[in-house]
Design a protein around this motif. Structure first.
Motif, mmCIF file in Angstrom:
data_model
loop_
_atom_site.group_PDB
_atom_site.id
_atom_site.type_symbol
_atom_site.label_atom_id
_atom_site.label_comp_id
_atom_site.label_asym_id
_atom_site.label_seq_id
_atom_site.Cartn_x
_atom_site.Cartn_y
_atom_site.Cartn_z
ATOM 1 N N THR A 148 0.817 -1.215 0.000
ATOM 2 C CA THR A 148 0.000 0.000 0.000
ATOM 3 C C THR A 148 0.846 1.257 0.000
ATOM 4 O O THR A 148 0.336 2.342 0.190
ATOM 5 N N VAL A 149 2.161 1.094 -0.207
ATOM 6 C CA VAL A 149 3.036 2.259 -0.114
ATOM 7 C C VAL A 149 3.108 3.049 -1.411
ATOM 8 O O VAL A 149 3.569 4.162 -1.422
ATOM 9 N N TRP A 150 2.667 2.471 -2.525
ATOM 10 C CA TRP A 150 2.807 3.193 -3.773
ATOM 11 C C TRP A 150 1.650 4.154 -3.975
ATOM 12 O O TRP A 150 0.552 3.923 -3.520
ATOM 13 N N GLY A 151 1.945 5.178 -4.771
ATOM 14 C CA GLY A 151 0.895 6.090 -5.183
ATOM 15 C C GLY A 151 0.334 5.645 -6.519
ATOM 16 O O GLY A 151 0.352 4.465 -6.870
ATOM 17 N N SER A 152 -0.133 6.602 -7.297
ATOM 18 C CA SER A 152 -0.731 6.292 -8.588
ATOM 19 C C SER A 152 0.312 5.736 -9.555
ATOM 20 O O SER A 152 1.468 6.171 -9.586
ATOM 21 N N LEU A 153 -0.117 4.774 -10.365
ATOM 22 C CA LEU A 153 0.724 4.222 -11.424
ATOM 23 C C LEU A 153 0.162 4.599 -12.798
ATOM 24 O O LEU A 153 0.475 3.962 -13.798
ATOM 25 N N ALA A 154 -0.650 5.628 -12.824
ATOM 26 C CA ALA A 154 -1.243 6.090 -14.081
ATOM 27 C C ALA A 154 -0.145 6.439 -15.082
ATOM 28 O O ALA A 154 0.859 7.061 -14.735
ATOM 29 N N GLY A 155 -0.343 6.024 -16.325
ATOM 30 C CA GLY A 155 0.634 6.290 -17.364
ATOM 31 C C GLY A 155 1.707 5.234 -17.499
ATOM 32 O O GLY A 155 2.504 5.273 -18.439
ATOM 33 N N LYS A 156 1.740 4.275 -16.575
ATOM 34 C CA LYS A 156 2.748 3.210 -16.620
ATOM 35 C C LYS A 156 2.137 1.938 -17.203
ATOM 36 O O LYS A 156 0.941 1.676 -17.040
ATOM 37 N N THR A 157 2.975 1.154 -17.869
ATOM 38 C CA THR A 157 2.533 -0.076 -18.523
ATOM 39 C C THR A 157 3.363 -1.250 -18.043
ATOM 40 O O THR A 157 4.606 -1.187 -18.040
ATOM 41 N N TYR A 158 2.681 -2.321 -17.661
ATOM 42 C CA TYR A 158 3.334 -3.519 -17.146
ATOM 43 C C TYR A 158 2.922 -4.729 -17.971
ATOM 44 O O TYR A 158 1.729 -4.978 -18.167
ATOM 45 N N LEU A 159 3.905 -5.461 -18.466
ATOM 46 C CA LEU A 159 3.666 -6.706 -19.177
ATOM 47 C C LEU A 159 3.852 -7.856 -18.194
ATOM 48 O O LEU A 159 4.849 -7.885 -17.451
ATOM 49 N N ILE A 160 2.933 -8.801 -18.194
ATOM 50 C CA ILE A 160 2.986 -9.918 -17.247
ATOM 51 C C ILE A 160 2.736 -11.215 -18.006
ATOM 52 O O ILE A 160 1.698 -11.362 -18.669
ATOM 53 N N THR A 161 3.655 -12.145 -17.911
ATOM 54 C CA THR A 161 3.431 -13.457 -18.508
ATOM 55 C C THR A 161 2.689 -14.333 -17.503
ATOM 56 O O THR A 161 2.885 -14.233 -16.303
ATOM 57 N N GLY A 162 1.805 -15.173 -18.027
ATOM 58 C CA GLY A 162 1.041 -16.066 -17.150
ATOM 59 C C GLY A 162 0.134 -15.314 -16.202
ATOM 60 O O GLY A 162 0.134 -15.572 -15.000
ATOM 61 N N ALA A 163 -0.681 -14.405 -16.741
ATOM 62 C CA ALA A 163 -1.454 -13.498 -15.885
ATOM 63 C C ALA A 163 -2.935 -13.825 -15.823
ATOM 64 O O ALA A 163 -3.712 -13.012 -15.320
ATOM 65 N N ASN A 164 -3.347 -14.993 -16.300
ATOM 66 C CA ASN A 164 -4.784 -15.273 -16.242
ATOM 67 C C ASN A 164 -5.214 -15.991 -14.975
ATOM 68 O O ASN A 164 -6.392 -16.259 -14.767
ATOM 69 N N SER A 165 -4.247 -16.313 -14.089
ATOM 70 C CA SER A 165 -4.581 -16.950 -12.814
ATOM 71 C C SER A 165 -3.426 -16.740 -11.839
ATOM 72 O O SER A 165 -2.365 -16.234 -12.212
ATOM 73 N N GLY A 166 -3.648 -17.149 -10.595
ATOM 74 C CA GLY A 166 -2.574 -17.161 -9.600
ATOM 75 C C GLY A 166 -1.947 -15.819 -9.332
ATOM 76 O O GLY A 166 -2.602 -14.772 -9.358
ATOM 77 N N THR A 167 -0.633 -15.834 -9.079
ATOM 78 C CA THR A 167 0.063 -14.598 -8.719
ATOM 79 C C THR A 167 0.104 -13.611 -9.874
ATOM 80 O O THR A 167 0.081 -12.402 -9.657
ATOM 81 N N GLY A 168 0.166 -14.101 -11.116
ATOM 82 C CA GLY A 168 0.161 -13.191 -12.253
ATOM 83 C C GLY A 168 -1.129 -12.414 -12.357
ATOM 84 O O GLY A 168 -1.131 -11.209 -12.634
ATOM 85 N N PHE A 169 -2.244 -13.102 -12.144
ATOM 86 C CA PHE A 169 -3.552 -12.433 -12.148
ATOM 87 C C PHE A 169 -3.626 -11.412 -11.025
ATOM 88 O O PHE A 169 -4.087 -10.279 -11.233
ATOM 89 N N GLU A 170 -3.175 -11.786 -9.834
ATOM 90 C CA GLU A 170 -3.231 -10.868 -8.692
ATOM 91 C C GLU A 170 -2.310 -9.677 -8.905
ATOM 92 O O GLU A 170 -2.648 -8.548 -8.527
ATOM 93 N N ALA A 171 -1.157 -9.896 -9.525
ATOM 94 C CA ALA A 171 -0.257 -8.780 -9.824
ATOM 95 C C ALA A 171 -0.933 -7.812 -10.784
ATOM 96 O O ALA A 171 -0.878 -6.585 -10.599
ATOM 97 N N ALA A 172 -1.590 -8.346 -11.804
ATOM 98 C CA ALA A 172 -2.312 -7.490 -12.746
ATOM 99 C C ALA A 172 -3.385 -6.680 -12.025
ATOM 100 O O ALA A 172 -3.544 -5.479 -12.257
ATOM 101 N N ARG A 173 -4.115 -7.342 -11.147
ATOM 102 C CA ARG A 173 -5.188 -6.654 -10.414
ATOM 103 C C ARG A 173 -4.629 -5.529 -9.549
ATOM 104 O O ARG A 173 -5.181 -4.412 -9.527
ATOM 105 N N LEU A 174 -3.550 -5.796 -8.844
ATOM 106 C CA LEU A 174 -2.959 -4.785 -7.969
ATOM 107 C C LEU A 174 -2.440 -3.596 -8.764
ATOM 108 O O LEU A 174 -2.594 -2.437 -8.344
ATOM 109 N N LEU A 175 -1.830 -3.851 -9.910
ATOM 110 C CA LEU A 175 -1.297 -2.764 -10.733
ATOM 111 C C LEU A 175 -2.428 -1.966 -11.383
ATOM 112 O O LEU A 175 -2.381 -0.730 -11.420
ATOM 113 N N LEU A 176 -3.436 -2.657 -11.889
ATOM 114 C CA LEU A 176 -4.580 -1.975 -12.493
ATOM 115 C C LEU A 176 -5.312 -1.105 -11.475
ATOM 116 O O LEU A 176 -5.787 -0.011 -11.804
ATOM 117 N N ALA A 177 -5.383 -1.585 -10.240
ATOM 118 C CA ALA A 177 -6.075 -0.832 -9.192
ATOM 119 C C ALA A 177 -5.400 0.501 -8.915
ATOM 120 O O ALA A 177 -6.036 1.421 -8.391
#
Length: 313
Positions: A11-40
């Motif tokens: 919870t220490v980060w601020g906005s990530l607006a304007g940034k782009t993250y590529l994630i392999t294996g992101a449809n489940s598990g930790t990859g999916f959760e990483a995508a969710r956290l970054l999108l949020a």
């Protein structure tokens, strides 16, 4: 260390607006959760996945949770097929103008019987190591222009095997062991990352940061997807104990390595609690054989030939 990280919460980060993250294996598990956290946090997430149907469902879940404006996209890629990796990288370069971090999250694990990729590599080494090596190499210039990062998601499993690379029989033509082959593939990923750090430093290309992390012991579909029956049963029993954490908690190390400043590169980030399986995220134990220089260099040279890519650094 920020107090939020001590609590294990990103919870220490601020906005990530304007940034782009590529994630392999992101449809489940930790990859999916990483995508969710970054999108949020307002970022754009590009999922590089093999299964289009599962990815469509994952994107629907993300949009239901975060709103229809969640900036999430999909490019199909099979890490076990180098032609697919090349095609996906071409599409990334066409459609993704900046890469703030490439998170190498996808993996297969404990494949019970020896299998080969379409390119003739042992399946775990071919998917986990060769596929990601090629992807990173093909996208490196875009990452460099963006001042971005490469995050390699390894595993504590690197300690389970020979603790080196089996160059004389790297594809396990003889004496195949599911655990040892998986261990070698994750060690190879780590050695790739640490050798890349060295090569970037030697070339004075310090704008790109390379980090290595692991999810600890997390409730994901990794074992149930590719592991054998005994392995699946053992992990299922583990999930009933405090020695396994949620997939979201398992995603914290890779999200931290993709976004947080002030991290060390020659390090191994992950849970710091019991046996480094669970707990708050921080710098964990890094065994010296994971950055054995002669082995790293030999592996790099061999991988360039196998993947058909020579990096100019």
């Amino acid at each position: 260390m920020p107090s939020a990280r001590k609590a294990g919460l990103p919870t220490v980060w601020g906005s990530l607006a304007g940034k782009t993250y590529l994630i392999t294996g992101a449809n489940s598990g930790t990859g999916f959760e990483a995508a969710r956290l970054l999108l949020a946090r307002g970022a754009r997430a590009v999922m590089l996945n093999r299964n289009a149907e599962k990815t469509t469902a994952a994107i629907e879940r993300l949009k239901q949770a975060l709103g229809s404006n969640a900036d999430v996209h999909f490019i199909r890629m099979d890490l076990g097929d180098l032609a697919s990796v090349r095609a996906a990288a071409k599409e990334v370069l066409r459609s993704v103008p900046r890469i703030d971090a490439l998170i190498c999250n996808a993996a297969i694990a404990q494949v019970p019987e020896r299998k080969l990729t379409v390119d003739g590599f042992e399946s775990q080494l071919g998917t986990n190591h060769y596929g990601h090596f090629l992807l990173c190499g093909l996208l490196f210039e875009r990452i460099e222009v963006s001042g971005g990062r490469i995050v390699v998601v390894a595993s504590l499993g690197y300690k389970m095997g020979l603790r080196t690379i089996r160059f004389d029989d790297i594809n396990w033509d003889k004496g195949y062991s599911a655990n040892a082959a998986y261990s070698q593939s994750k060690l190879a990923q780590m050695m790739f990352a640490y050798e890349l750090q060295d090569r970037l430093a030697a070339a004075n290309k310090t704008g790109v940061k390379v980090y290595v992390c692991h999810p600890g012991s997390s409730r994901t579909s990794l074992i149930t997807t590719s592991g054998g029956l005994l392995t699946r049963m053992t992990f299922w029993l583990m999930t009933k104990t405090p020695m396994v954490q949620t997939a979201e908690q398992g995603a914290y190390p890779e999200v931290m390595c993709a976004t947080e400043d002030g991290l060390e590169q020659r390090a191994f980030y992950g849970p710091t609690g019991r046996m480094e399986f669970v707990g708050p995220v921080g710098m964990g134990t890094l065994e010296p054989y994971a950055h054995d220089k002669p082995v790293m260099k030999k592996l790099w040279d061999m991988t360039e030939k196998a993947a058909g890519l020579s990096w100019s650094l």
